[in-house]
Design an enzyme around this catalytic site. Structure first.
Site, short mmCIF file in Angstrom:
data_model
loop_
_atom_site.label_atom_id
_atom_site.label_comp_id
_atom_site.label_asym_id
_atom_site.label_seq_id
_atom_site.Cartn_x
_atom_site.Cartn_y
_atom_site.Cartn_z
N ARG A 42 0.81 -1.22 0.00
CA ARG A 42 0.00 0.00 0.00
C ARG A 42 0.84 1.27 0.00
NH1 ARG A 42 -3.89 -2.49 4.53
NH2 ARG A 42 -1.87 -3.32 5.07
N HIS A 67 -7.02 -10.96 8.27
CA HIS A 67 -7.18 -10.45 6.91
C HIS A 67 -7.05 -11.56 5.87
CE1 HIS A 67 -6.09 -6.11 8.36
NE2 HIS A 67 -7.31 -6.46 8.67
#
Ligand code: ZN
Length: 250
Positions: free
Chosen positions: A36, A123
């Site tokens: 990210r 996740h």
């Protein structure tokens, strides 16, 4: 730092039930970049293609999603656990590990030898792929081999032709409720919570160490940057997780 290492060792030796909360900082030290970050893998793509609704409704988004996902897998599949992963394994060996709640999807806690039942991947994981229609589960490499060998861009379920997707949590996809419930339960039960390589900014994951702290568990935070729980921790070290954990667990 010496005093903090000593204090951390003491807290670990006094604890009976330890919850480890792991973030991206643990994976970067195994050579897995933070996707990210600016210039990272994901910045090449339009993130709107990776929203769960788009993946299940739009063939073109699905194609871009699989292209990105294969690139991610190629980076993660050969990564090896580092000294901080091994330190977590040693906590389990000592009989004190309640669980390791991890935000990481790379499967490195498994490779480090922690028992599957001790690893809560909130996740998800890149290691497996599931059919969203019939639930059939596949080994990830098997699907990647199909993509390469059959020259396809989007794989589908062999049994029902349904949409299949890696078992990671995508944007806009609900967190796995059973895993979150178990993580919160352990946060309430632990007497020591160790935060490793997480800046505690991604929610609801970051609420796990908050639950532990509010329920009077002692707190150790090892992260390069400051976190909002630093003020509540007995030990805070802004350093590399491998350097610190090797010395704290040894
Ligand atoms: Zn299926």
């Amino acid at each position: 730092m010496e005093d903090l290492i000593t204090k951390g060792k003491q807290l670990i030796s006094e604890a009976d039930k330890i919850l480890v909360f792991a973030g991206a900082g643990l994976s970067t030290e195994s050579g897995i970049p933070d996707f990210r970050s600016p210039g990272g893998l994901w910045s090449k793509y339009d993130p709107s293609d990776f929203y769960y609704d788009r993946i299940i409704s739009d063939e073109r988004s699905r194609e871009i999603y699989w292209k990105m996902s294969t690139e991610t897998w190629d980076i993660m599949k050969d990564a090896a656990p580092n000294k901080a992963h091994i330190a977590i394994r040693k906590i389990e060996d000592s009989g004190k590990l309640l669980s390791v709640v991890t935000q990481n999807i790379d499967g490195l806690h498994h490779k480090a030898g922690n028992s599957p039942e001790k690893i809560i991947e909130i996740h998800g994981t890149v290691a497996t792929v599931s059919c969203l229609n019939c639930g059939k589960k596949y080994e990830r490499q098997y699907i990647e081999d199909r993509i390469k060998n059959e020259g396809i861009t989007v794989p589908y379920c062999e049994d029902c032709s349904g949409i299949i997707k890696p078992d990671t949590i995508s944007f806009g996809q609900a967190m796995p409720e059973d895993k979150m419930m178990l993580a919160i339960k352990h946060a309430h039960e632990c007497d020591l919570c160790i935060v490793l390589g997480s800046s505690l900014v991604v929610y609801p994951a970051a609420s796990i160490p908050e639950h532990a702290s509010k329920n009077n568990a002692k707190l150790i935070v090892v992260n390069r940057d400051v976190t909002h729980l630093d003020a509540y921790a007995e030990v805070v070290i802004h350093e590399s997780v491998t350097t610190v954990m090797e010395r704290m667990i040894g």
